[in-house]
Write a protein that holds these residues in place. Structure first.
Motif, PDB file in Angstrom:
ATOM      1  N   ALA A 183      10.776   0.250  10.225  1.00 34.10           N
ATOM      2  CA  ALA A 183       9.640   1.413  10.180  1.00 34.10           C
ATOM      3  C   ALA A 183      10.206   2.664  10.443  1.00 34.10           C
ATOM      4  O   ALA A 183       9.160   3.663  11.054  1.00 34.10           O
ATOM      5  CB  ALA A 183       8.485   0.879  10.693  1.00 34.10           C
ATOM      6  N   GLY A 184      11.362   2.944  10.483  1.00 33.38           N
ATOM      7  CA  GLY A 184      11.941   4.377  11.033  1.00 33.38           C
ATOM      8  C   GLY A 184      11.730   5.249   9.762  1.00 33.38           C
ATOM      9  O   GLY A 184      11.760   4.976   8.734  1.00 33.38           O
ATOM     10  N   CYS A 185      11.940   6.616  10.246  1.00 32.16           N
ATOM     11  CA  CYS A 185      11.958   7.506   9.096  1.00 32.16           C
ATOM     12  C   CYS A 185      12.959   8.831   9.431  1.00 32.16           C
ATOM     13  O   CYS A 185      13.352   9.028  10.647  1.00 32.16           O
ATOM     14  CB  CYS A 185      10.784   8.026   8.967  1.00 32.16           C
ATOM     15  N   MET A 203       5.312   4.594   9.066  1.00 33.18           N
ATOM     16  CA  MET A 203       6.864   4.828   9.326  1.00 33.18           C
ATOM     17  C   MET A 203       6.747   5.230  10.881  1.00 33.18           C
ATOM     18  O   MET A 203       7.411   6.177  11.454  1.00 33.18           O
ATOM     19  CB  MET A 203       7.350   5.936   8.684  1.00 33.18           C
ATOM     20  N   ALA A 204       5.965   4.417  11.962  1.00 39.36           N
ATOM     21  CA  ALA A 204       5.933   4.686  13.273  1.00 39.36           C
ATOM     22  C   ALA A 204       7.011   4.090  14.153  1.00 39.36           C
ATOM     23  O   ALA A 204       6.646   4.019  15.230  1.00 39.36           O
ATOM     24  CB  ALA A 204       4.396   4.273  13.550  1.00 39.36           C
ATOM     25  N   GLY A 205       7.779   3.515  13.557  1.00 37.78           N
ATOM     26  CA  GLY A 205       9.010   2.767  14.269  1.00 37.78           C
ATOM     27  C   GLY A 205       8.245   1.981  15.366  1.00 37.78           C
ATOM     28  O   GLY A 205       7.790   0.763  14.944  1.00 37.78           O
ATOM     29  N   PRO A 206       8.430   2.195  16.630  1.00 40.36           N
ATOM     30  CA  PRO A 206       8.152   1.218  17.685  1.00 40.36           C
ATOM     31  C   PRO A 206       6.408   0.824  17.666  1.00 40.36           C
ATOM     32  O   PRO A 206       6.198  -0.447  17.844  1.00 40.36           O
ATOM     33  CB  PRO A 206       8.161   1.903  19.025  1.00 40.36           C
ATOM     34  N   ARG A 207       5.637   1.630  17.279  1.00 41.98           N
ATOM     35  CA  ARG A 207       4.322   1.483  17.138  1.00 41.98           C
ATOM     36  C   ARG A 207       3.985   0.828  16.246  1.00 41.98           C
ATOM     37  O   ARG A 207       3.031  -0.114  16.007  1.00 41.98           O
ATOM     38  CB  ARG A 207       3.477   2.860  17.147  1.00 41.98           C
ATOM     39  N   PHE A 262      13.970   9.770  13.242  1.00 44.45           N
ATOM     40  CA  PHE A 262      13.214  10.274  14.473  1.00 44.45           C
ATOM     41  C   PHE A 262      13.072   9.066  15.639  1.00 44.45           C
ATOM     42  O   PHE A 262      12.525   9.106  16.557  1.00 44.45           O
ATOM     43  CB  PHE A 262      11.605  10.157  13.683  1.00 44.45           C
ATOM     44  N   TYR A 263      13.651   7.943  15.138  1.00 46.33           N
ATOM     45  CA  TYR A 263      13.724   6.866  16.558  1.00 46.33           C
ATOM     46  C   TYR A 263      15.144   6.279  16.490  1.00 46.33           C
ATOM     47  O   TYR A 263      16.108   6.293  15.537  1.00 46.33           O
ATOM     48  CB  TYR A 263      12.793   5.690  15.932  1.00 46.33           C
ATOM     49  N   GLY A 264      15.583   6.013  17.542  1.00 42.42           N
ATOM     50  CA  GLY A 264      16.667   4.923  17.567  1.00 42.42           C
ATOM     51  C   GLY A 264      16.873   3.853  16.818  1.00 42.42           C
ATOM     52  O   GLY A 264      15.671   3.172  16.607  1.00 42.42           O
ATOM     53  N   PRO A 265      18.035   3.272  16.749  1.00 39.74           N
ATOM     54  CA  PRO A 265      18.230   2.005  15.631  1.00 39.74           C
ATOM     55  C   PRO A 265      17.608   0.804  16.264  1.00 39.74           C
ATOM     56  O   PRO A 265      17.168  -0.013  15.696  1.00 39.74           O
ATOM     57  CB  PRO A 265      19.512   1.973  15.539  1.00 39.74           C
ATOM     58  N   TYR A 266      17.520   0.886  17.780  1.00 43.41           N
ATOM     59  CA  TYR A 266      16.902  -0.375  18.223  1.00 43.41           C
ATOM     60  C   TYR A 266      15.599  -0.231  18.864  1.00 43.41           C
ATOM     61  O   TYR A 266      15.156  -0.814  19.886  1.00 43.41           O
ATOM     62  CB  TYR A 266      17.772  -1.074  19.188  1.00 43.41           C
ATOM     63  N   ASP A 267      15.061   1.264  18.923  1.00 38.54           N
ATOM     64  CA  ASP A 267      13.591   1.361  19.656  1.00 38.54           C
ATOM     65  C   ASP A 267      12.663   0.454  19.092  1.00 38.54           C
ATOM     66  O   ASP A 267      11.783   0.011  20.096  1.00 38.54           O
ATOM     67  CB  ASP A 267      13.331   2.981  19.143  1.00 38.54           C
ATOM     68  N   ALA A 268      12.441   0.055  18.101  1.00 40.37           N
ATOM     69  CA  ALA A 268      11.427  -0.698  17.416  1.00 40.37           C
ATOM     70  C   ALA A 268      11.748  -2.258  18.133  1.00 40.37           C
ATOM     71  O   ALA A 268      10.662  -2.954  18.428  1.00 40.37           O
ATOM     72  CB  ALA A 268      11.344  -0.970  16.074  1.00 40.37           C
ATOM     73  N   GLY A 292       0.702  -1.258   0.160  1.00 35.49           N
ATOM     74  CA  GLY A 292      -0.052  -0.007  -0.030  1.00 35.49           C
ATOM     75  C   GLY A 292       0.936   1.312  -0.020  1.00 35.49           C
ATOM     76  O   GLY A 292       2.033   1.255  -0.268  1.00 35.49           O
ATOM     77  N   PRO A 293       0.088   2.397   0.312  1.00 33.04           N
ATOM     78  CA  PRO A 293       0.820   3.701   0.194  1.00 33.04           C
ATOM     79  C   PRO A 293       2.049   3.752   1.417  1.00 33.04           C
ATOM     80  O   PRO A 293       1.876   3.079   2.329  1.00 33.04           O
ATOM     81  CB  PRO A 293      -0.110   4.827   0.625  1.00 33.04           C
ATOM     82  N   THR A 294       3.277   4.251   1.150  1.00 32.45           N
ATOM     83  CA  THR A 294       4.394   4.442   1.892  1.00 32.45           C
ATOM     84  C   THR A 294       4.743   5.833   1.857  1.00 32.45           C
ATOM     85  O   THR A 294       4.049   6.907   1.962  1.00 32.45           O
ATOM     86  CB  THR A 294       5.459   3.430   1.722  1.00 32.45           C
ATOM     87  N   GLN A 295       6.050   6.149   1.924  1.00 32.66           N
ATOM     88  CA  GLN A 295       6.720   7.450   1.893  1.00 32.66           C
ATOM     89  C   GLN A 295       6.570   7.928   0.381  1.00 32.66           C
ATOM     90  O   GLN A 295       6.594   7.077  -0.352  1.00 32.66           O
ATOM     91  CB  GLN A 295       8.074   7.469   2.341  1.00 32.66           C
ATOM     92  N   GLU A 296       6.747   9.334   0.237  1.00 30.37           N
ATOM     93  CA  GLU A 296       6.486   9.697  -1.133  1.00 30.37           C
ATOM     94  C   GLU A 296       7.358   9.279  -2.027  1.00 30.37           C
ATOM     95  O   GLU A 296       7.164   9.120  -3.384  1.00 30.37           O
ATOM     96  CB  GLU A 296       6.524  11.287  -0.785  1.00 30.37           C
TER      97      GLU A 296
END
Length: 416
Positions: A323-325, A295-299, A334-340, A256-260
């Motif tokens: 799912a980082g960005c 692209m919500a990282g942990p969530r 926006f997120y640390g490399p191991y947050d997810a 589906g849709p992702t980043q532009e």
């Protein structure tokens, strides 16, 4: 109003011992019977939701006159995943209480984990609770929505809690602020037909039919074409200590849709189909997910794990910076490399799933793909090719090294 169910009843306070025991026995029996249904992990919440109307029901529903609400590509993805049970235990778009609970606590009101809110949005003033509306997508009549609630969300709170930032540099913050409409709608839906796509997306029930009974199923999520390192990663995941000997990998890309600036889903699908026919590995199952990336990282990691459990997966590969960005302004993550990874590990026991950490693989002249630590220890010569370099070579017609990308995938990308 809290819906009556056995869990709520057991937690209401003192009950006679006999009633309490009977209810607990019933729940234990139900959970036990669901746990090994067809030898696969049970869907999240215990039941695989199916919101599609029968042919006769759909025919009768279409005789009625409804207000029509046109859907975006993202809406259509959410509708499809609700209808086929990929978002189990949801049976419709979230009401305001569930929305607020998921936003602030990543849990439904029932207490079950959930990563991101699933809502229908509109600017229409003439659509209100009590209305039944026809959800229309590209001249297709997808579903009937029985609107139970309509509210104006606090999108600043949604952004801060779900995405960890209110910056419009984050693609999902930009999406909810500039694409999503003023009001959110909650209510039950009944499916008439699924969106027609250039790629076929199997339902959770269909995927489950083709998974081995009693074996581990490792999910691999991606939103980009699969290159050599990806292939090495998900095939080696089967060798992890917590994966059964006869386990399989479900390669389950989002289309589906992702980043532009991502490659369109229709093109990514062609690369997956080409690669699947080329490798022809019986330990790998392929399917496609009509999911809209946030692209919500942990969530996002939590959301993907719940979805993959509904598709029958017991394990989930968590990549570095999943799912980082990055900010398009300063390039900062926006997120640390191991947050997810860390958040998924906190949730996995409750989800009754296991995580498989993504190996940090590198290509070496001497031994091919090995872990970065091993290459460093042995002093091996590492070859690198960045995504930016790859895209530049792709556009200029330069030869792409086969250690980096499959030739068949490169051919599809160039043709597109």
């Amino acid at each position: 109003m809290v819906e009556f169910n056995e869990n709520n009843f057991l937690n209401m306070g003192p009950l006679s011992g006999r009633i309490s025991r009977l209810l607990k026995e019933k729940m234990t029996s139900k959970q036990s019977s669901n746990k090994n249904l067809a030898g696969l992990i049970k869907p999240y919440g215990g039941e695989l939701i199916n919101l599609m109307a029968s042919d006769q029901e759909a025919k009768e529903l279409k005789k009625n006159s409804f207000k029509t609400l046109n859907c975006s590509d993202r809406n259509a993805c959410d509708i499809e995943l609700l209808l086929i049970g990929a978002f189990s235990p949801l049976n419709g778009f979230m009401n305001e209480k569930n929305y607020n609970s998921v936003v602030k606590q990543n849990r439904l009101e029932s207490g079950l984990l959930f990563g991101l809110p699933i809502v229908m949005d509109t600017d229409r003033e003439d659509i209100n609770p009590g209305d039944s509306v026809l959800l229309n997508y590209k001249d297709q009549e997808l579903a009937i929505l029985e609107i139970q609630e309509k509210w104006t969300p606090d999108k600043v709170i949604e952004a801060k809690f779900c995405y960890g930032t209110t910056s419009l540099e984050h693609p999902a913050v930009r999406m909810i602020s500039m694409e999503r409409k003023k009001y959110y709608l909650g209510g039950s839906i009944k499916g008439l037909e699924l969106p027609k796509r250039v790629f076929t997306c199997q339902t959770p029930a269909q995927v489950r039919e083709n998974l081995p009974s009693g074996e581990d199923v490792v999910a691999f999520q991606c939103r980009n074409p699969i290159h050599r390192a990806h292939y090495e990663l998900f095939t080696r995941a089967l060798e992890a200590n917590n994966v059964s000997k006869n386990g399989v990998v479900l390669v389950h890309p989002t289309c589906g849709p992702t980043q532009e600036d991502d490659i369109p889903g229709s093109v990514r699908f062609q690369t997956y189909e080409k690669l699947a026919s080329e490798v022809n590995n019986p330990k790998i199952r392929w399917s496609y997910l009509p999911y809209s990336m946030h692209m919500a990282g942990p969530r996002e990691a939590l959301q993907h794990m719940i979805i993959r459990r509904n598709y029958g997966c017991t394990h989930f590969i968590i990549g570095r910076d999943m799912a980082g960005c990055k900010s398009s302004l300063d390039g900062e993550d926006f997120y640390g490399p191991y947050d997810a990874q860390n958040f998924a590990n906190e949730c996995c026991q409750e989800l009754e799933m296991q995580t498989v950490p993504s190996l940090n693989l590198v290509f070496t002249e001497e031994e091919g793909y090995v872990t970065a630590d091993y290459a460093k220890e042995k002093g091996l010569h590492i070859k690198k090719l960045s995504g930016t370099q790859f895209r530049k070579m792709l556009r200029s017609g330069e030869e792409i090294p086969e250690w980096f990308a499959f030739k068949s995938v490169v051919d599809v990308l160039r043709a597109a």
